[in-house]
Design a protein around this motif. Structure first.
Motif, PDB file in Angstrom:
ATOM      1  N   ALA A  32       0.846  -1.200   0.000  1.00  0.00           N
ATOM      2  CA  ALA A  32       0.000   0.000   0.000  1.00  0.00           C
ATOM      3  C   ALA A  32       0.886   1.256   0.000  1.00  0.00           C
ATOM      4  CB  ALA A  32      -0.914  -0.009   1.216  1.00  0.00           C
ATOM      5  N   MET A  33       1.938   1.233   0.833  1.00  0.00           N
ATOM      6  CA  MET A  33       2.831   2.402   0.889  1.00  0.00           C
ATOM      7  C   MET A  33       3.568   2.583  -0.440  1.00  0.00           C
ATOM      8  SD  MET A  33       6.199   3.055   3.179  1.00  0.00           S
ATOM      9  CE  MET A  33       7.033   1.779   2.296  1.00  0.00           C
ATOM     10  N   LYS A  34       4.100   1.480  -0.967  1.00  0.00           N
ATOM     11  CA  LYS A  34       4.875   1.576  -2.214  1.00  0.00           C
ATOM     12  C   LYS A  34       3.995   2.060  -3.372  1.00  0.00           C
ATOM     13  CE  LYS A  34       8.344  -1.886  -1.109  1.00  0.00           C
ATOM     14  NZ  LYS A  34       9.178  -2.924  -1.671  1.00  0.00           N
ATOM     15  N   LEU A  35       2.720   1.650  -3.375  1.00  0.00           N
ATOM     16  CA  LEU A  35       1.821   2.071  -4.453  1.00  0.00           C
ATOM     17  C   LEU A  35       1.627   3.587  -4.454  1.00  0.00           C
ATOM     18  CD1 LEU A  35      -0.962  -0.655  -4.545  1.00  0.00           C
ATOM     19  CD2 LEU A  35       0.371   0.143  -6.503  1.00  0.00           C
ATOM     20  N   VAL A  36       1.633   4.160  -3.271  1.00  0.00           N
ATOM     21  CA  VAL A  36       1.436   5.613  -3.186  1.00  0.00           C
ATOM     22  C   VAL A  36       2.743   6.360  -3.468  1.00  0.00           C
ATOM     23  CG1 VAL A  36       0.760   7.495  -1.653  1.00  0.00           C
ATOM     24  CG2 VAL A  36      -0.536   5.369  -1.642  1.00  0.00           C
ATOM     25  N   LEU A  37       3.876   5.784  -3.009  1.00  0.00           N
ATOM     26  CA  LEU A  37       5.165   6.463  -3.219  1.00  0.00           C
ATOM     27  C   LEU A  37       5.657   6.326  -4.659  1.00  0.00           C
ATOM     28  CD1 LEU A  37       7.229   5.585  -0.007  1.00  0.00           C
ATOM     29  CD2 LEU A  37       6.184   7.780  -0.632  1.00  0.00           C
ATOM     30  N   ASN A  38       5.523   5.114  -5.208  1.00  0.00           N
ATOM     31  CA  ASN A  38       6.077   4.859  -6.542  1.00  0.00           C
ATOM     32  C   ASN A  38       5.325   3.704  -7.221  1.00  0.00           C
ATOM     33  OD1 ASN A  38       7.539   4.245  -8.807  1.00  0.00           O
ATOM     34  ND2 ASN A  38       9.363   3.546  -7.720  1.00  0.00           N
ATOM     35  N   PRO A  39       4.133   4.025  -7.763  1.00  0.00           N
ATOM     36  CA  PRO A  39       3.315   2.948  -8.345  1.00  0.00           C
ATOM     37  C   PRO A  39       3.941   2.328  -9.592  1.00  0.00           C
ATOM     38  CG  PRO A  39       2.302   5.112  -8.718  1.00  0.00           C
ATOM     39  CD  PRO A  39       3.475   5.342  -7.817  1.00  0.00           C
ATOM     40  N   TRP A  40       4.875   3.024 -10.215  1.00  0.00           N
ATOM     41  CA  TRP A  40       5.458   2.554 -11.476  1.00  0.00           C
ATOM     42  C   TRP A  40       6.347   1.329 -11.279  1.00  0.00           C
ATOM     43  CZ3 TRP A  40       5.296   7.642  -9.825  1.00  0.00           C
ATOM     44  CH2 TRP A  40       4.346   8.441 -10.457  1.00  0.00           C
ATOM     45  N   GLN A  41       6.697   1.020  -9.997  1.00  0.00           N
ATOM     46  CA  GLN A  41       7.537  -0.160  -9.757  1.00  0.00           C
ATOM     47  C   GLN A  41       6.735  -1.451  -9.915  1.00  0.00           C
ATOM     48  OE1 GLN A  41       8.614  -0.690  -5.368  1.00  0.00           O
ATOM     49  NE2 GLN A  41       7.458   1.225  -5.301  1.00  0.00           N
ATOM     50  N   PHE A  42       5.395  -1.336  -9.997  1.00  0.00           N
ATOM     51  CA  PHE A  42       4.566  -2.539 -10.143  1.00  0.00           C
ATOM     52  C   PHE A  42       4.016  -2.640 -11.569  1.00  0.00           C
ATOM     53  CE2 PHE A  42       4.011  -1.413  -5.571  1.00  0.00           C
ATOM     54  CZ  PHE A  42       4.602  -2.552  -5.034  1.00  0.00           C
ATOM     55  N   ASP A  43       3.651  -3.873 -11.940  1.00  0.00           N
ATOM     56  CA  ASP A  43       3.103  -4.120 -13.272  1.00  0.00           C
ATOM     57  C   ASP A  43       1.780  -4.889 -13.133  1.00  0.00           C
ATOM     58  OD1 ASP A  43       2.961  -4.245 -15.985  1.00  0.00           O
ATOM     59  OD2 ASP A  43       4.598  -5.656 -16.267  1.00  0.00           O
ATOM     60  N   MET A  44       1.842  -6.041 -12.464  1.00  0.00           N
ATOM     61  CA  MET A  44       0.629  -6.778 -12.121  1.00  0.00           C
ATOM     62  C   MET A  44       0.713  -7.219 -10.667  1.00  0.00           C
ATOM     63  SD  MET A  44      -0.758 -10.480 -13.472  1.00  0.00           S
ATOM     64  CE  MET A  44      -1.622  -9.992 -14.934  1.00  0.00           C
ATOM     65  N   ASP A  83      -9.259  -0.754  -5.309  1.00  0.00           N
ATOM     66  CA  ASP A  83      -9.791   0.603  -5.163  1.00  0.00           C
ATOM     67  C   ASP A  83      -8.656   1.618  -5.049  1.00  0.00           C
ATOM     68  OD1 ASP A  83     -12.369  -0.408  -5.199  1.00  0.00           O
ATOM     69  OD2 ASP A  83     -13.051   0.918  -3.591  1.00  0.00           O
ATOM     70  N   LEU A  84      -7.597   1.244  -4.329  1.00  0.00           N
ATOM     71  CA  LEU A  84      -6.437   2.148  -4.209  1.00  0.00           C
ATOM     72  C   LEU A  84      -5.884   2.464  -5.607  1.00  0.00           C
ATOM     73  CD1 LEU A  84      -3.437   1.593  -1.745  1.00  0.00           C
ATOM     74  CD2 LEU A  84      -3.225   2.749  -3.909  1.00  0.00           C
ATOM     75  N   VAL A  85      -5.758   1.415  -6.399  1.00  0.00           N
ATOM     76  CA  VAL A  85      -5.183   1.571  -7.735  1.00  0.00           C
ATOM     77  C   VAL A  85      -6.126   2.387  -8.637  1.00  0.00           C
ATOM     78  CG1 VAL A  85      -4.645   0.199  -9.777  1.00  0.00           C
ATOM     79  CG2 VAL A  85      -3.640  -0.404  -7.595  1.00  0.00           C
ATOM     80  N   ALA A  86      -7.447   2.191  -8.458  1.00  0.00           N
ATOM     81  CA  ALA A  86      -8.408   3.005  -9.221  1.00  0.00           C
ATOM     82  C   ALA A  86      -8.227   4.477  -8.854  1.00  0.00           C
ATOM     83  CB  ALA A  86      -9.835   2.547  -8.935  1.00  0.00           C
ATOM     84  N   GLY A  87      -7.944   4.742  -7.578  1.00  0.00           N
ATOM     85  CA  GLY A  87      -7.728   6.114  -7.123  1.00  0.00           C
ATOM     86  C   GLY A  87      -6.522   6.764  -7.789  1.00  0.00           C
ATOM     87  N   LEU A  88      -5.523   5.965  -8.148  1.00  0.00           N
ATOM     88  CA  LEU A  88      -4.321   6.509  -8.795  1.00  0.00           C
ATOM     89  C   LEU A  88      -4.619   7.039 -10.193  1.00  0.00           C
ATOM     90  CD1 LEU A  88      -1.683   3.710  -7.953  1.00  0.00           C
ATOM     91  CD2 LEU A  88      -2.048   5.854  -6.733  1.00  0.00           C
ATOM     92  N   VAL A  89      -5.702   6.534 -10.799  1.00  0.00           N
ATOM     93  CA  VAL A  89      -5.997   6.956 -12.180  1.00  0.00           C
ATOM     94  C   VAL A  89      -7.292   7.758 -12.270  1.00  0.00           C
ATOM     95  CG1 VAL A  89      -4.689   5.088 -13.238  1.00  0.00           C
ATOM     96  CG2 VAL A  89      -7.120   4.751 -12.811  1.00  0.00           C
ATOM     97  N   GLY A  90      -7.717   8.347 -11.158  1.00  0.00           N
ATOM     98  CA  GLY A  90      -8.841   9.271 -11.261  1.00  0.00           C
ATOM     99  C   GLY A  90     -10.150   8.753 -10.707  1.00  0.00           C
ATOM    100  N   GLY A  91     -10.134   7.644  -9.985  1.00  0.00           N
ATOM    101  CA  GLY A  91     -11.328   7.227  -9.266  1.00  0.00           C
ATOM    102  C   GLY A  91     -12.159   6.171  -9.955  1.00  0.00           C
ATOM    103  N   LEU A  92     -13.260   5.812  -9.271  1.00  0.00           N
ATOM    104  CA  LEU A  92     -14.053   4.661  -9.712  1.00  0.00           C
ATOM    105  C   LEU A  92     -14.776   4.905 -11.037  1.00  0.00           C
ATOM    106  CD1 LEU A  92     -15.601   3.442  -6.328  1.00  0.00           C
ATOM    107  CD2 LEU A  92     -13.636   2.532  -7.546  1.00  0.00           C
TER     108      LEU A  92
END
Ligand code: NAI
Length: 342
Positions: free
Chosen positions: A215-227, A240-249
């Motif tokens: 959860a922390m890494k997704l907020v600090l640097n989401p680009w380190q993940f792929d799937m 839902d966290l990941v949906a929030g990174l691209v503008g919401g539900l």
């Protein structure tokens, strides 16, 4: 001309019928070969057929094994059980696929292209919960049981790994909490590591991470993940966290895929506050329809649909209110159709 494909259509509740009409108009403009069997569920099912999940709807999905579904209202607390959960159980829709891709640039996080694969049937969501009474407090203790099976984890992990290979993902991360829930989430982690060694080694990089760190890494640097691939509860939260990174539900589509059927939907609910006002953003359901086109092996049409969404938003500047624009659902849909036909 593509072969006709029978599919079940459930417009759903609240804004469901509005965003479904918009999506059908766009699919028609694309020439998508679906032959729809229109059915009801949720509140509309109760109104029309006296059942939130009528047999006719289940029979239709048994025949077509393919459905596009609008949001279904579920009463909180009492009332009927969620039709969404019943559909997952009935058709063993064990994989929940939730891609998140930046469509409107310039937000807090740019160039996100991530996919979360969530186990959809097991874990802490199986509903084995109860209270223990102490003295005069009937709810003094609350207990829940989670169940993860090796077979259930394996089929989900296999689905995720195959999807990673098919879509050219470079890295898959297994998300777990095996340091604390050693059995419940340890079994998922072990099964994934072994499956990778046995069948997938070298096809992509495999990594593991604990849910809290993830959860922390997704907020600090989401680009380190792929799937990301994970168990039911963690997957629900992370998607839902990941949906929030691209503008919401409003921009988040989802697919529920299983042995017996595949059901495609927007991730958001029925939005009763704006229902019937012509304000709803239909993009999440349109993106779900694009996933459905990929699923039936019409990837060129899926790409055409995604490109039209991109161009309508970013070149034509046509956006609904939730995205800071002025367009109604119908105006956005017309702009999409012009893009597709133009
Ligand atoms: P919701 O997602 O319906 O609404 C949350 C907020 O987002 C509201 O302000 C709404 O206006 C806005 N919103 C949602 N979709 C939008 C769209 N396409 N365009 C513009 N704005 C949008 O969540 P809520 O209010 O918690 O749930 C309402 C009902 O939906 C409940 O009965 C719930 O059980 C059901 N639900 C169904 C789901 C499904 O069928 N997959 C998923 C989530 C909720």
């Amino acid at each position: 001309m593509s072969t006709p494909i029978a599919a079940t259509l459930i417009p759903g509740d609240g804004i469901g019928p509005e965003i479904m009409d918009a999506t059908l108009a766009v699919l028609d403009a694309l020439g998508a070969p679906f032959v729809w069997e229109r059915q009801v569920a949720g509140l509309e099912g109760v109104k029309v057929a006296g059942d939130p999940l009528p047999n006719a709807t289940l029979d239709s999905i048994r025949r077509t094994r393919l459905a596009l579904k609008g949001p279904l209202e579920t009463p909180s607390g009492g009332g009927y059980r969620s039709s969404n959960v019943r559909l997952r159980e009935e058709f063993q829709l064990y994989a929940n696929l939730r891609p998140a891709r930046t469509i409107i640039p310039g937000g807090r996080f740019d160039n996100i292209d991530l996919v979360v694969v969530r186990e959809n049937l097991e874990g802490l969501y199986i509903g084995h919960e109860h209270y223990v009474k102490i003295d005069d407090d009937p709810h003094a203790v609350a207990m829940a049981t989670g169940i993860n099976t090796r077979a259930g984890g394996r089929r989900l992990l296999e689905f995720a790994f195959d999807h990673a290979v098919a879509t050219g993902r470079k890295k898959v991360t297994i998300v777990h909490k095996a340091n604390i829930m050693k059995a419940l989430t340890g079994i998922f982690l072990d099964t994934g590591l072994k499956l990778y060694e046995d069948k997938y080694k070298g096809k992509f990089e495999l990594d593991t991470v604990i849910i809290d760190a993830c959860a922390m890494k997704l907020v600090l640097n989401p680009w380190q993940f792929d799937m990301l691939v994970t168990t039911n509860l963690f997957g629900d939260i992370l998607s839902d966290l990941v949906a929030g990174l691209v503008g919401g539900l409003g921009m988040a589509p989802g697919a529920n895929i299983g042995a017996d059927a595949a059901i495609f939907e927007a991730v958001h609910g029925s939005a009763p506050d704006i229902a019937g006002k012509g304000l709803a953003n239909p993009i999440a359901l349109m993106l779900a329809a694009a996933m459905m086109l990929d699923h039936v092996k019409l990837p060129a049409m899926a790409t055409q649909l995604r490109t039209a969404i991109d161009k309508t938003l970013n070149v034509d500047g046509v956006r609904t209110g939730d995205l800071g624009g002025q367009a109604s659902t119908a105006e956005f849909t017309q702009a999409m159709i012009r893009r597709i036909q133009g």
